[in-house]
Motif scaffolding. Structure first.
Motif, PDB file in Angstrom:
ATOM      1  N   GLU A 185      -1.193  -9.041  15.657  1.00  0.00           N
ATOM      2  CA  GLU A 185      -0.563  -9.924  14.591  1.00  0.00           C
ATOM      3  C   GLU A 185      -1.475  -9.908  13.292  1.00  0.00           C
ATOM      4  N   LEU A 186      -2.685 -10.010  13.527  1.00  0.00           N
ATOM      5  CA  LEU A 186      -3.562  -9.264  12.235  1.00  0.00           C
ATOM      6  C   LEU A 186      -3.088  -8.233  11.546  1.00  0.00           C
ATOM      7  N   ALA A 187      -2.840  -7.023  12.131  1.00  0.00           N
ATOM      8  CA  ALA A 187      -2.424  -5.711  11.679  1.00  0.00           C
ATOM      9  C   ALA A 187      -0.933  -5.982  11.020  1.00  0.00           C
ATOM     10  N   GLN A 188      -0.297  -6.756  11.472  1.00  0.00           N
ATOM     11  CA  GLN A 188       1.239  -7.174  10.947  1.00  0.00           C
ATOM     12  C   GLN A 188       0.867  -7.741   9.893  1.00  0.00           C
ATOM     13  N   SER A 189       0.157  -8.973   9.777  1.00  0.00           N
ATOM     14  CA  SER A 189       0.119  -9.799   8.779  1.00  0.00           C
ATOM     15  C   SER A 189      -0.657  -9.242   7.422  1.00  0.00           C
ATOM     16  N   LEU A 190      -1.565  -8.506   7.630  1.00  0.00           N
ATOM     17  CA  LEU A 190      -2.066  -7.637   6.823  1.00  0.00           C
ATOM     18  C   LEU A 190      -1.568  -6.382   6.048  1.00  0.00           C
ATOM     19  N   HIS A 191      -0.526  -6.076   6.809  1.00  0.00           N
ATOM     20  CA  HIS A 191       0.535  -4.729   6.457  1.00  0.00           C
ATOM     21  C   HIS A 191      -0.329  -3.463   6.631  1.00  0.00           C
ATOM     22  N   LEU A 192      -1.191  -3.545   7.782  1.00  0.00           N
ATOM     23  CA  LEU A 192      -2.295  -2.306   8.078  1.00  0.00           C
ATOM     24  C   LEU A 192      -1.484  -1.067   8.279  1.00  0.00           C
ATOM     25  N   TYR A 193      -0.109  -1.217   8.846  1.00  0.00           N
ATOM     26  CA  TYR A 193       0.584  -0.022   9.223  1.00  0.00           C
ATOM     27  C   TYR A 193       1.352   0.368   7.967  1.00  0.00           C
ATOM     28  N   TYR A 201       0.309  -4.708  -1.684  1.00  0.00           N
ATOM     29  CA  TYR A 201       0.988  -5.465  -0.588  1.00  0.00           C
ATOM     30  C   TYR A 201       0.692  -7.120  -0.455  1.00  0.00           C
ATOM     31  N   ASN A 202      -0.667  -7.013  -0.218  1.00  0.00           N
ATOM     32  CA  ASN A 202      -0.958  -8.429   0.159  1.00  0.00           C
ATOM     33  C   ASN A 202      -1.214  -9.410  -1.069  1.00  0.00           C
ATOM     34  N   LEU A 203      -1.467  -8.515  -2.568  1.00  0.00           N
ATOM     35  CA  LEU A 203      -1.436  -9.541  -3.842  1.00  0.00           C
ATOM     36  C   LEU A 203       0.011  -9.919  -4.142  1.00  0.00           C
ATOM     37  N   ASP A 204       1.080  -8.840  -3.836  1.00  0.00           N
ATOM     38  CA  ASP A 204       2.281  -9.092  -4.118  1.00  0.00           C
ATOM     39  C   ASP A 204       2.954 -10.136  -3.278  1.00  0.00           C
ATOM     40  N   SER A 261       0.011   0.542   5.128  1.00  0.00           N
ATOM     41  CA  SER A 261      -1.334   0.966   4.663  1.00  0.00           C
ATOM     42  C   SER A 261      -1.660   2.505   5.194  1.00  0.00           C
ATOM     43  N   LEU A 262      -1.531   2.593   6.559  1.00  0.00           N
ATOM     44  CA  LEU A 262      -1.893   3.658   7.375  1.00  0.00           C
ATOM     45  C   LEU A 262      -0.631   4.796   6.891  1.00  0.00           C
ATOM     46  N   ALA A 263       0.703   4.309   6.969  1.00  0.00           N
ATOM     47  CA  ALA A 263       1.769   5.118   6.541  1.00  0.00           C
ATOM     48  C   ALA A 263       1.461   5.893   5.195  1.00  0.00           C
ATOM     49  N   ILE A 264       1.023   5.140   3.870  1.00  0.00           N
ATOM     50  CA  ILE A 264       0.627   5.697   2.825  1.00  0.00           C
ATOM     51  C   ILE A 264      -0.522   6.533   2.823  1.00  0.00           C
ATOM     52  N   GLY A 265      -1.364   6.271   3.631  1.00  0.00           N
ATOM     53  CA  GLY A 265      -2.611   7.150   3.921  1.00  0.00           C
ATOM     54  C   GLY A 265      -1.843   8.568   4.515  1.00  0.00           C
ATOM     55  N   ALA A 266      -1.281   8.353   5.485  1.00  0.00           N
ATOM     56  CA  ALA A 266      -0.794   9.787   6.071  1.00  0.00           C
ATOM     57  C   ALA A 266       0.295  10.429   5.178  1.00  0.00           C
ATOM     58  N   LEU A 267       0.985   9.851   4.382  1.00  0.00           N
ATOM     59  CA  LEU A 267       1.722  10.716   3.444  1.00  0.00           C
ATOM     60  C   LEU A 267       1.056  11.201   2.317  1.00  0.00           C
ATOM     61  N   GLY A 268      -0.030  10.720   1.978  1.00  0.00           N
ATOM     62  CA  GLY A 268      -0.907  11.197   1.093  1.00  0.00           C
ATOM     63  C   GLY A 268      -1.718  12.436   1.612  1.00  0.00           C
ATOM     64  N   TRP A 269      -2.085  12.421   2.882  1.00  0.00           N
ATOM     65  CA  TRP A 269      -2.630  13.402   3.600  1.00  0.00           C
ATOM     66  C   TRP A 269      -1.653  14.583   3.710  1.00  0.00           C
ATOM     67  N   ALA A 270      -0.638  14.266   4.242  1.00  0.00           N
ATOM     68  CA  ALA A 270       0.400  15.387   4.120  1.00  0.00           C
ATOM     69  C   ALA A 270       0.820  16.017   2.887  1.00  0.00           C
ATOM     70  N   THR A 271       0.980  15.134   2.014  1.00  0.00           N
ATOM     71  CA  THR A 271       1.212  15.926   0.623  1.00  0.00           C
ATOM     72  C   THR A 271       0.127  16.490   0.211  1.00  0.00           C
ATOM     73  N   ALA A 272      -1.147  16.102   0.270  1.00  0.00           N
ATOM     74  CA  ALA A 272      -2.568  17.023   0.031  1.00  0.00           C
ATOM     75  C   ALA A 272      -2.337  18.470   0.645  1.00  0.00           C
ATOM     76  N   ARG A 273      -1.986  18.225   2.118  1.00  0.00           N
ATOM     77  CA  ARG A 273      -2.065  19.608   2.996  1.00  0.00           C
ATOM     78  C   ARG A 273      -1.128  20.388   2.159  1.00  0.00           C
ATOM     79  N   LEU A 274       0.225  20.063   1.984  1.00  0.00           N
ATOM     80  CA  LEU A 274       1.188  20.839   1.578  1.00  0.00           C
ATOM     81  C   LEU A 274       0.791  21.364   0.146  1.00  0.00           C
ATOM     82  N   LEU A 275      -0.052  20.660  -0.530  1.00  0.00           N
ATOM     83  CA  LEU A 275      -0.153  21.151  -2.051  1.00  0.00           C
ATOM     84  C   LEU A 275      -1.554  21.903  -2.178  1.00  0.00           C
TER      85      LEU A 275
END
Length: 84
Positions: free
Chosen positions: A12-20, A55-58, A22-36
């Motif tokens: 519930e904490l992970a959902q309310s803080l939107h950790l998922y 997300y949380n400030l918004d 944030s992890l997805a953005i990190g994974a996207l950045g990692w994949a983009t960095a690998r490709l580039l």
């Protein structure tokens, strides 16, 4: 049973803080960095914590669509209790 309740609270904490997200953005950045072909390690914390902050400030600012979206989301969650 107490062990399961602890995991449930952590989820519930992970959902309310939107950790998922944030992890997805990190994974996207990692994949983009690998490709580039550049090292993503210096930027990964920026991506992760930047998404958490954005997300949380918004959510502090009221959104006019919340009057429609939040009740609809609550009804859907109630009709599918195991999925949300």
């Amino acid at each position: 049973m107490r062990h399961i309740e602890g995991w449930k609270r952590a989820g519930e904490l992970a959902q309310s803080l939107h950790l998922y997200g944030s992890l997805a953005i990190g994974a996207l950045g990692w994949a983009t960095a690998r490709l580039l072909g550049f090292d993503s390690r210096p930027l990964a914390p920026l991506w992760f914590f930047g998404m958490l902050a954005a997300y949380n400030l918004d959510r502090l600012k009221p959104d006019p669509a919340d009057a429609i979206n939040v009740p609809r989301r609550a009804r859907r969650a109630a009709s599918h209790p195991g999925l949300s």
